[in-house]
Enzyme design. Structure first.
Site, PDB file in Angstrom:
ATOM      1  N   ASP A  17       0.856  -1.181   0.000  1.00  0.00           N
ATOM      2  CA  ASP A  17       0.000   0.000   0.000  1.00  0.00           C
ATOM      3  C   ASP A  17       0.896   1.235   0.000  1.00  0.00           C
ATOM      4  O   ASP A  17       2.132   1.137  -0.106  1.00  0.00           O
ATOM      5  CB  ASP A  17      -0.982  -0.022   1.179  1.00  0.00           C
ATOM      6  CG  ASP A  17      -0.326   0.204   2.539  1.00  0.00           C
ATOM      7  OD1 ASP A  17       0.912   0.375   2.602  1.00  0.00           O
ATOM      8  OD2 ASP A  17      -1.052   0.213   3.550  1.00  0.00           O
ATOM      9  N   CYS A  70       2.991  -2.912   4.232  1.00  0.00           N
ATOM     10  CA  CYS A  70       2.023  -1.854   4.514  1.00  0.00           C
ATOM     11  C   CYS A  70       2.577  -1.054   5.690  1.00  0.00           C
ATOM     12  O   CYS A  70       3.748  -1.223   6.053  1.00  0.00           O
ATOM     13  CB  CYS A  70       0.631  -2.419   4.809  1.00  0.00           C
ATOM     14  SG  CYS A  70       0.483  -3.392   6.326  1.00  0.00           S
ATOM     15  N   GLY A  71       1.778  -0.195   6.282  1.00  0.00           N
ATOM     16  CA  GLY A  71       2.294   0.625   7.361  1.00  0.00           C
ATOM     17  C   GLY A  71       2.867  -0.182   8.507  1.00  0.00           C
ATOM     18  O   GLY A  71       3.986   0.058   8.962  1.00  0.00           O
ATOM     19  N   THR A  72       2.112  -1.170   8.975  1.00  0.00           N
ATOM     20  CA  THR A  72       2.553  -1.996  10.106  1.00  0.00           C
ATOM     21  C   THR A  72       3.019  -3.386   9.692  1.00  0.00           C
ATOM     22  O   THR A  72       3.699  -4.054  10.457  1.00  0.00           O
ATOM     23  CB  THR A  72       1.398  -2.176  11.109  1.00  0.00           C
ATOM     24  OG1 THR A  72       0.329  -2.886  10.461  1.00  0.00           O
ATOM     25  CG2 THR A  72       0.893  -0.822  11.606  1.00  0.00           C
ATOM     26  N   GLY A  73       2.613  -3.834   8.513  1.00  0.00           N
ATOM     27  CA  GLY A  73       2.887  -5.205   8.100  1.00  0.00           C
ATOM     28  C   GLY A  73       1.838  -6.182   8.609  1.00  0.00           C
ATOM     29  O   GLY A  73       1.820  -7.342   8.203  1.00  0.00           O
ATOM     30  N   GLY A  75      -1.784  -5.652   8.628  1.00  0.00           N
ATOM     31  CA  GLY A  75      -2.987  -5.716   7.806  1.00  0.00           C
ATOM     32  C   GLY A  75      -2.839  -6.626   6.602  1.00  0.00           C
ATOM     33  O   GLY A  75      -3.705  -7.463   6.324  1.00  0.00           O
ATOM     34  N   ASN A 104       6.728 -22.380  10.870  1.00  0.00           N
ATOM     35  CA  ASN A 104       5.496 -22.282  10.096  1.00  0.00           C
ATOM     36  C   ASN A 104       5.676 -22.467   8.590  1.00  0.00           C
ATOM     37  O   ASN A 104       4.703 -22.415   7.854  1.00  0.00           O
ATOM     38  CB  ASN A 104       4.825 -20.926  10.343  1.00  0.00           C
ATOM     39  CG  ASN A 104       4.753 -20.577  11.810  1.00  0.00           C
ATOM     40  OD1 ASN A 104       5.394 -19.626  12.258  1.00  0.00           O
ATOM     41  ND2 ASN A 104       3.981 -21.340  12.571  1.00  0.00           N
TER      42      ASN A 104
END
Length: 297
Positions: A17, A70-73, A75, A104
């Site tokens: 984003d 994204c901003g925080t990773g 979302g 994982n």
């Protein structure tokens, strides 16, 4: 990791984003320097770009990995993980990259454009790329996993891949879709191909369907409205502001009160819409004029 000049056995699809695009561009350049095939889908809303990457990795997990920013990773990771077989992890340091690959088998890396420097992001990416599944990591105190845990990790991957796909054909998870299930929509007499079901009055909310090829002539409403596309593909021309919006599944649009807009449907389309007040509709052109104008676009 493969030596420089050697082709890797997978490609990476990436997107971001507006808050993560700069960091994503840095990492794309780094991947190319490692001779890793990269497909960059560009910049969009965090949920749209994450859904696109999630779909691609889910459909080809053997030879495709994902990279999102994204901003925080957070979302983008949440949205990508909605797709079966996608194991997206937000990593803010190389230790987390080690853990998510070891435990994982993460196949999508999500990074934060607001809190991670380019240098740290490159270190995180390199760690994520070169760490094999079930390898020693901080969670194992950098020791080999005991046999019973290694067996558990091995068996967890096919089990986790089933989650999200088992009931996908028979169960609606969307609350609006569940609300509309088995309900009849009423034809919109003034616009051929359209039907609508009012869910609530004043402020009005509704589910609307249009057949492929339908056109809404230019019109306006007393109140502004929000809509979210649940199925299909459409274009909205805001004639008042001289803007065009191409919308598909998951996309959102707000049209202010009084703005004149024309709509064309390319596929059978369904969307949820909510007006700020009651629903009304005032036409600014006839259907023939609208179809002719839409064909020229």
């Amino acid at each position: 990791m493969a030596e420089d000049g050697e082709r890797h056995g997978f490609k990476i699809v990436t997107g971001a984003d507006s808050f993560g695009c700069s960091l994503k561009d840095t990492l794309v350049s780094h991947l190319k320097s490692l001779n890793i095939e990269v497909e960059d889908v560009g910049t969009d809303s965090y949920y749209s770009v994450a859904a696109e990457i999630g779909r691609r990795v889910s459909s080809s997990p053997a030879d495709t990995r994902g990279l999102l920013a994204c901003g925080t990773g957070v979302g983008v990771s949440m949205i990508a993980n909605k797709f079966p077989g996608v194991f997206a992890a937000t990593c803010l340091n190389s230790g987390e990259a080690l853990n998510c690959r070891s435990i994982n088998n993460s196949n999508v890396l999500a990074v934060s454009g607001m809190s991670t420097s380019p240098e740290s992001a490159v270190e995180i990416l390199d760690t994520w790329l070169k760490t094999p599944f079930k390898s020693p990591c901080p969670a194992s105190q950098f020791k080999p996993w005991p046999q019973e845990i290694e067996s558990f990790l091995e068996n967890s991957i096919p089990e986790m891949s089933k989650i999200g796909s088992e009931n996908s054909k028979s169960t609606d998870s969307c609350s609006i879709c569940c609300l509309m299930k088995n309900r009849e929509l009423n034809p919109i007499d003034i616009i051929p191909g359209g039907s609508m079901k009012i869910l609530r009055e004043t402020p009005t909310s509704a589910v609307v369907r249009f057949e492929a090829g339908s056109v809404e002539p230019a019109h306006h409403h007393t109140f502004g409205h929000d809509l979210v596309v649940m199925k299909g593909k459409k274009s909205v021309w805001n004639l008042s502001k001289k803007e065009r919006f191409d919308l598909s599944v998951g996309d959102y649009l707000y049209t202010p009160a009084g703005d004149v807009h024309r709509v064309k449907y390319y596929e059978d389309t369904e969307f949820f819409i909510k007006w700020d007040g009651h629903w009304d509709m005032f036409f600014d052109e006839d259907l023939a004029t609208a179809k002719e104008a839409a064909e020229k676009e």
